[in-house]
Design a protein around this motif. Structure first.
Motif, PDB file in Angstrom:
ATOM      1  N   MET A   1       0.837  -1.175   0.000  1.00 20.49           N
ATOM      2  CA  MET A   1       0.000   0.000   0.000  1.00 20.49           C
ATOM      3  C   MET A   1       0.881   1.236   0.000  1.00 20.49           C
ATOM      4  O   MET A   1       1.655   1.434   0.912  1.00 20.49           O
ATOM      5  N   LYS A   2       0.699   2.010  -1.016  1.00 14.29           N
ATOM      6  CA  LYS A   2       1.538   3.204  -1.165  1.00 14.29           C
ATOM      7  C   LYS A   2       0.848   4.484  -0.731  1.00 14.29           C
ATOM      8  O   LYS A   2       1.481   5.406  -0.265  1.00 14.29           O
ATOM      9  N   THR A   3      -0.474   4.561  -0.908  1.00 10.87           N
ATOM     10  CA  THR A   3      -1.183   5.800  -0.608  1.00 10.87           C
ATOM     11  C   THR A   3      -2.238   5.536   0.464  1.00 10.87           C
ATOM     12  O   THR A   3      -3.121   4.710   0.278  1.00 10.87           O
ATOM     13  N   ILE A   4      -2.117   6.254   1.572  1.00  5.59           N
ATOM     14  CA  ILE A   4      -3.019   6.080   2.704  1.00  5.59           C
ATOM     15  C   ILE A   4      -3.777   7.382   2.932  1.00  5.59           C
ATOM     16  O   ILE A   4      -3.182   8.465   2.950  1.00  5.59           O
ATOM     17  N   LEU A   5      -5.080   7.270   3.112  1.00  7.17           N
ATOM     18  CA  LEU A   5      -5.922   8.411   3.463  1.00  7.17           C
ATOM     19  C   LEU A   5      -6.183   8.349   4.958  1.00  7.17           C
ATOM     20  O   LEU A   5      -6.713   7.353   5.452  1.00  7.17           O
ATOM     21  N   VAL A   6      -5.786   9.372   5.684  1.00  9.23           N
ATOM     22  CA  VAL A   6      -5.985   9.416   7.132  1.00  9.23           C
ATOM     23  C   VAL A   6      -7.069  10.437   7.443  1.00  9.23           C
ATOM     24  O   VAL A   6      -6.933  11.616   7.103  1.00  9.23           O
ATOM     25  N   ILE A   7      -8.135   9.969   8.069  1.00  6.58           N
ATOM     26  CA  ILE A   7      -9.200  10.852   8.541  1.00  6.58           C
ATOM     27  C   ILE A   7      -8.893  11.089  10.013  1.00  6.58           C
ATOM     28  O   ILE A   7      -9.054  10.194  10.834  1.00  6.58           O
ATOM     29  N   ASP A   8      -8.420  12.271  10.339  1.00  8.89           N
ATOM     30  CA  ASP A   8      -7.933  12.577  11.679  1.00  8.89           C
ATOM     31  C   ASP A   8      -8.790  13.667  12.296  1.00  8.89           C
ATOM     32  O   ASP A   8      -8.637  14.840  11.981  1.00  8.89           O
ATOM     33  N   GLU A   9      -9.692  13.266  13.189  1.00  2.84           N
ATOM     34  CA  GLU A   9     -10.557  14.230  13.861  1.00  2.84           C
ATOM     35  C   GLU A   9      -9.923  14.736  15.156  1.00  2.84           C
ATOM     36  O   GLU A   9     -10.526  15.493  15.880  1.00  2.84           O
ATOM     37  N   GLY A  10      -8.715  14.293  15.437  1.00  2.00           N
ATOM     38  CA  GLY A  10      -7.975  14.745  16.618  1.00  2.00           C
ATOM     39  C   GLY A  10      -6.643  15.304  16.145  1.00  2.00           C
ATOM     40  O   GLY A  10      -6.477  15.674  14.988  1.00  2.00           O
ATOM     41  N   ASN A  11      -5.676  15.337  17.036  1.00  2.00           N
ATOM     42  CA  ASN A  11      -4.349  15.811  16.665  1.00  2.00           C
ATOM     43  C   ASN A  11      -3.399  14.629  16.797  1.00  2.00           C
ATOM     44  O   ASN A  11      -2.788  14.431  17.832  1.00  2.00           O
ATOM     45  N   ASN A  12      -3.275  13.839  15.761  1.00  3.08           N
ATOM     46  CA  ASN A  12      -2.479  12.618  15.790  1.00  3.08           C
ATOM     47  C   ASN A  12      -1.302  12.717  14.835  1.00  3.08           C
ATOM     48  O   ASN A  12      -1.139  11.911  13.933  1.00  3.08           O
ATOM     49  N   SER A  13      -0.452  13.702  15.052  1.00  2.00           N
ATOM     50  CA  SER A  13       0.697  13.922  14.173  1.00  2.00           C
ATOM     51  C   SER A  13       1.672  12.749  14.236  1.00  2.00           C
ATOM     52  O   SER A  13       2.356  12.458  13.252  1.00  2.00           O
ATOM     53  N   ASP A  14       1.733  12.056  15.388  1.00  4.54           N
ATOM     54  CA  ASP A  14       2.612  10.894  15.492  1.00  4.54           C
ATOM     55  C   ASP A  14       2.171   9.782  14.539  1.00  4.54           C
ATOM     56  O   ASP A  14       2.994   9.111  13.926  1.00  4.54           O
ATOM     57  N   LEU A  15       0.866   9.604  14.395  1.00  2.00           N
ATOM     58  CA  LEU A  15       0.347   8.607  13.448  1.00  2.00           C
ATOM     59  C   LEU A  15       0.743   8.984  12.026  1.00  2.00           C
ATOM     60  O   LEU A  15       1.215   8.136  11.259  1.00  2.00           O
TER      61      LEU A  15
END
Length: 184
Positions: A1-15
Motif C-alpha cells: 500500500m503506497k497511498t493512505i488516506l488518514v481521517i484525523d478528527e484529533g491531533n495525531n501527528s505521530d500517526l
C-alpha cells in the motif's frame, strides 16, 4: 500500500509521521466528509476518530468506495462486547511501531480482498437463486399453457435462450411477466 488516506478528527501527528515512513504517501483530512476528493487515489483509509464516530465514519467511507479501512484506536477502555462495524479490516494502536503498522496494513489488505471475494460470490449466488426462481415459475407456466412436462419446458427455455442469445433466466422472467400480465 503506497497511498493512505488518514481521517484525523484529533491531533495525531505521530500517526501521520509513522504512516509516512516506508515511502508511503499520506493524505490527511479532518473528517470523513472531506475524504470525498481523495478517496479515489487511496489504497487504504485510516480513521483516527473516537469510538462513538467510528461506525458512522466507516459507513461513510464504505459508501464512497470499497477499500481497506483501519481504525486508529486511542481509547483507554473499550466495551466488552463491541460491534466493529461491517468493513473494518484492522485496528492500529498508538503503541505500534512503523513496522507493526506496515504488517497490519498488509494483513488488513488481505482481509479486505477475502471479504470482497466473499461479497462477490454472495451476490452471484443470490443472482443464481433469483434466476432459478424465474426458471421454475416459467416451467410451471409452460407446463400449464403447452401441456408439456418439466423437462420439455426446460428444453424449450434453453432453446429459446440460445435463439435469442440471452440468459435462460431472462427468457424465463419474460415468459412469467407476460403470463402475469395476461392472466393477472
Amino acid at each position: 500500500m503506497k497511498t493512505i488516506l488518514v481521517i484525523d478528527e484529533g491531533n495525531n501527528s505521530d500517526l501521520l509521521s509513522r504512516m509516512r515512513e516506508g515511502g508511503r504517501t499520506v493524505h490527511h483530512v479532518a473528517s470523513d466528509k472531506d475524504a470525498c476528493s481523495l478517496i479515489a487515489v487511496a489504497d487504504a483509509a485510516v480513521m483516527a476518530v473516537k469510538l462513538e464516530r467510528m461506525t458512522d465514519c466507516q459507513a461513510s467511507l464504505a459508501a464512497m468506495r470499497r477499500l481497506p479501512i483501519f481504525w486508529y484506536c486511542t481509547e483507554q477502555r473499550l466495551p466488552q462486547q463491541m460491534d466493529w462495524g461491517f468493513s473494518l479490516d484492522g485496528v492500529i494502536f498508538p503503541s505500534m511501531s512503523s513496522t507493526d503498522i506496515q504488517h497490519m496494513l498488509q494483513f488488513g489488505a488481505r482481509v479486505h480482498q477475502q471479504r470482497k471475494r466473499w461479497t462477490d460470490e454472495r451476490e452471484q449466488l443470490l443472482q443464481r437463486i433469483e434466476e432459478r426462481k424465474w426458471i421454475d415459475q416459467a416451467k410451471a407456466v409452460l407446463c400449464e399453457i403447452r401441456g408439456i412436462n418439466e423437462a420439455e419446458a426446460y428444453d424449450f427455455l434453453r432453446k429459446q435462450a440460445m435463439n435469442d442469445r440471452k440468459r435462460i433466466g431472462e427468457v424465463a422472467a419474460s415468459i412469467v411477466k407476460v403470463y402475469q400480465l395476461i392472466h393477472g
